[in-house]
Design an enzyme around this catalytic site. Structure first.
Site, PDB file in Angstrom:
ATOM      1  N   ASP A  64      49.212  43.595  40.674  1.00 23.54           N
ATOM      2  CA  ASP A  64      49.966  44.793  40.290  1.00 23.54           C
ATOM      3  C   ASP A  64      50.438  45.481  41.573  1.00 23.54           C
ATOM      4  O   ASP A  64      51.446  45.083  42.157  1.00 23.54           O
ATOM      5  CB  ASP A  64      49.033  45.669  39.445  1.00 23.54           C
ATOM      6  CG  ASP A  64      49.667  46.938  38.935  1.00 23.54           C
ATOM      7  OD1 ASP A  64      50.868  46.935  38.657  1.00 23.54           O
ATOM      8  OD2 ASP A  64      48.950  47.955  38.791  1.00 23.54           O
ATOM      9  N   ASP A 124      42.292  43.980  30.087  1.00 26.12           N
ATOM     10  CA  ASP A 124      41.733  44.975  29.176  1.00 26.12           C
ATOM     11  C   ASP A 124      42.443  46.311  29.236  1.00 26.12           C
ATOM     12  O   ASP A 124      43.142  46.637  30.199  1.00 26.12           O
ATOM     13  CB  ASP A 124      40.267  45.223  29.537  1.00 26.12           C
ATOM     14  CG  ASP A 124      40.135  46.052  30.827  1.00 26.12           C
ATOM     15  OD1 ASP A 124      40.646  45.594  31.870  1.00 26.12           O
ATOM     16  OD2 ASP A 124      39.558  47.149  30.775  1.00 26.12           O
ATOM     17  N   GLY A 128      38.763  40.334  34.700  1.00 25.46           N
ATOM     18  CA  GLY A 128      40.079  40.025  34.158  1.00 25.46           C
ATOM     19  C   GLY A 128      40.493  38.569  34.219  1.00 25.46           C
ATOM     20  O   GLY A 128      41.181  38.079  33.321  1.00 25.46           O
ATOM     21  N   ASP A 175      43.848  37.803  37.475  1.00 29.37           N
ATOM     22  CA  ASP A 175      44.556  37.983  36.211  1.00 29.37           C
ATOM     23  C   ASP A 175      45.977  38.485  36.470  1.00 29.37           C
ATOM     24  O   ASP A 175      46.948  37.947  35.963  1.00 29.37           O
ATOM     25  CB  ASP A 175      43.802  38.946  35.274  1.00 29.37           C
ATOM     26  CG  ASP A 175      43.442  40.291  35.923  1.00 29.37           C
ATOM     27  OD1 ASP A 175      43.680  40.478  37.139  1.00 29.37           O
ATOM     28  OD2 ASP A 175      42.913  41.160  35.204  1.00 29.37           O
TER      29      ASP A 175
HETATM   30  P1  IMP Z   1      46.204  45.720  41.913  1.00 31.27           P
HETATM   31  O1  IMP Z   1      45.052  45.848  42.852  1.00 31.27           O
HETATM   32  O2  IMP Z   1      46.945  47.028  41.767  1.00 31.27           O
HETATM   33  O3  IMP Z   1      47.124  44.574  42.231  1.00 31.27           O
HETATM   34  O4  IMP Z   1      45.634  45.425  40.476  1.00 31.27           O
HETATM   35  C1  IMP Z   1      44.296  45.157  40.381  1.00 31.27           C
HETATM   36  C2  IMP Z   1      43.728  45.075  39.006  1.00 31.27           C
HETATM   37  O5  IMP Z   1      44.168  46.128  38.165  1.00 31.27           O
HETATM   38  C3  IMP Z   1      44.065  43.790  38.280  1.00 31.27           C
HETATM   39  O6  IMP Z   1      43.254  42.714  38.708  1.00 31.27           O
HETATM   40  C4  IMP Z   1      43.735  44.226  36.873  1.00 31.27           C
HETATM   41  O7  IMP Z   1      42.358  44.082  36.609  1.00 31.27           O
HETATM   42  C5  IMP Z   1      44.135  45.689  36.842  1.00 31.27           C
HETATM   43  N1  IMP Z   1      45.475  45.838  36.240  1.00 31.27           N
HETATM   44  C6  IMP Z   1      46.637  46.055  36.872  1.00 31.27           C
HETATM   45  N2  IMP Z   1      47.660  46.139  35.994  1.00 31.27           N
HETATM   46  C7  IMP Z   1      47.098  45.948  34.773  1.00 31.27           C
HETATM   47  C8  IMP Z   1      47.632  45.896  33.440  1.00 31.27           C
HETATM   48  O8  IMP Z   1      48.835  46.035  33.166  1.00 31.27           O
HETATM   49  N3  IMP Z   1      46.731  45.682  32.461  1.00 31.27           N
HETATM   50  C9  IMP Z   1      45.396  45.510  32.665  1.00 31.27           C
HETATM   51  N4  IMP Z   1      44.853  45.540  33.884  1.00 31.27           N
HETATM   52  C10 IMP Z   1      45.702  45.756  34.928  1.00 31.27           C
HETATM   53 MG    MG Z   2      40.841  45.094  34.910  1.00 33.15          MG
END
Ligand code: IMP
Ligand code: MG
Length: 191
Positions: A105, A161, A46, A102
Site C-alpha cells: 500500500d 482483513d 494478511g 498480501d
Molecule cells: P503498507 O505498509 O502501507 O504498504 O501496507 C501494509 C499493510 O497494511 C498490508 O500488509 C496490509 O496488511 C495493510 N493494508 C493496506 N491496505 C489494505 C487494504 O486495502 N485492506 C486491508 N489491509 C490493507
Molecule cells: Mg492487515
C-alpha cells in the site's frame, strides 16, 4: 464454488481470477528460480492465504517461514514506527528469500523489511505481493512479482482483513463507500 456475497462489499477480483493469476506468478517464479531452492517468507497475517496457495502451485523444492510486523500505536499505515512482532525461525543467510506480502500500500512495511532483512545476509531478496496500490506509494517498495494492481480503496478477502474480519473470503472485495466512510479514523491499516 464462490461463497455467497457479503453485504457492504463489492467484489473486485473473483476467486477464479485469483487462482489463474497465482498460477501465472508461480510459473514466472519457477522460471526465475530454476535450479535453486527459494525460501518463502510470508508476512502474517494478511499473506497467509496467498502464501499457502502460491507455494502449492510451485513445483520447485522450497522452504518457508513467517514473520509479523505491526505499527505501534499508529492509526494509519504510513505513520508511526514499525515493530517486529514475530521474528523468523530460520536463519536466512545464503538463502534466496522471497518475501510474500498480501498488499503493498504505502510501501512502508516492505521498505522496512527491505532495510532489515539484508542485514541477515540472504543470497538474494525479492518481493512478491498479491496486490499493489501504486497510487498510495510513499516509501520505496517495488514488488518483483505483483498479482493485481488495485485502486485506492480498502480491500478485504483472501487474507486481507477489516477489523480482523473477512480474511476467509475466497475473493477480493472493496468496502462500499458507506462502510468505508469511517475508515479515516479507524485503526485498521495496520499490517
Ligand atoms: P503498507 O505498509 O502501507 O504498504 O501496507 C501494509 C499493510 O497494511 C498490508 O500488509 C496490509 O496488511 C495493510 N493494508 C493496506 N491496505 C489494505 C487494504 O486495502 N485492506 C486491508 N489491509 C490493507
Ligand atoms: Mg492487515
Amino acid at each position: 464454488m464462490s461463497q455467497s456475497r457479503v453485504n457492504g462489499l463489492e467484489v473486485l477480483i473473483e476467486e477464479v481470477e485469483i487462482r489463474q493469476r497465482v498460477a501465472q506468478m508461480a510459473r514466472r517464479i519457477e522460471a526465475d528460480y530454476r535450479g535453486r531452492e527459494p525460501h518463502f517468507v510470508g508476512v502474517l497475517k494478511g499473506a497467509a492465504i496467498f502464501h499457502a496457495d502460491l507455494v502449492r502451485e510451485l513445483t520447485l523444492p522450497l522452504t518457508m517461514d513467517f514473520l509479523s510486523v505491526s505499527s505501534y500505536g499508529a492509526a494509519m499505515a504510513s505513520v508511526g514506527p514499525l515493530t517486529l512482532d514475530k521474528d523468523l525461525e530460520d536463519d536466512i543467510e545464503g538463502k534466496h528469500v522471497i518475501l510474500v506480502e498480501d498488499i503493498v500500500d504505502s510501501g512502508r512495511t516492505a521498505a522496512f523489511l527491505f532495510r532489515w532483512l539484508p542485514e541477515r545476509k540472504p543470497a538474494s531478496l525479492r518481493l512478491c505481493a498479491l496486490l499493489s496500490k501504486p497510487s498510495r506509494r510513499q516509501f520505496p517498495a517495488r514488488p518483483d512479482y505483483v498479482g493485481f494492481d488495485v485502486p485506492d480503496r480498502f480491500v478485504v478477502g483472501y487474507g486481507l482483513d477489516y477489523n480482523q474480519m473477512y480474511r476467509n473470503l475466497p475473493y477480493i472485495a472493496a468496502l462500499r463507500e458507506s462502510s468505508a466512510a469511517h475508515l479515516e479514523h479507524a485503526a485498521t491499516f495496520e499490517p
